[in-house]
Design a protein around this motif. Structure first.
Motif: not given
Length: 104
Positions: A28-36
């Motif tokens: 499992k790869k760490p999830s990327n953080k979404s941002m606005t």
């Protein structure tokens, strides 16, 4: 050939392995953080033009990769200028939202 296939289909249960097959879980790869974020239109336009003109030469996987590299480079620049090149320490608390950019 068909006789061989038929023979394998009717193989006795004793011919099957006695141990269950090990299932390997994909890493499992760490999830990327979404941002606005909000940026001035001219900065956004120039960034998109630069991305489209250089994405192959710079090995950008996608727009997110381009933006991530830009943020990482600015972070490194500020660490070098303001923190002797060391990573910044502290508590990673949520940022306060900024006010919208003025329409000049």
């Amino acid at each position: 050939m068909s006789a061989l296939q038929a023979k394998n289909r009717n193989a006795p249960a004793s011919a099957t392995p006695t141990e269950p097959a090990q299932q390997v879980e994909p890493e499992k790869k760490p999830s990327n953080k979404s941002m606005t974020v909000y940026v001035a239109q001219d900065v956004y336009t120039q960034a998109r033009l630069a991305f489209n003109a250089t994405r192959t030469a710079e090995s950008d996987r996608n727009w997110s990769h381009f933006v991530e590299k830009a943020i990482a480079e600015e972070t490194r620049r500020r660490a070098a200028l303001h923190n002797d090149g060391d990573a910044f320490d502290g508590v990673d608390a949520p940022l306060s939202p900024g006010r919208p950019l003025s329409e000049d």
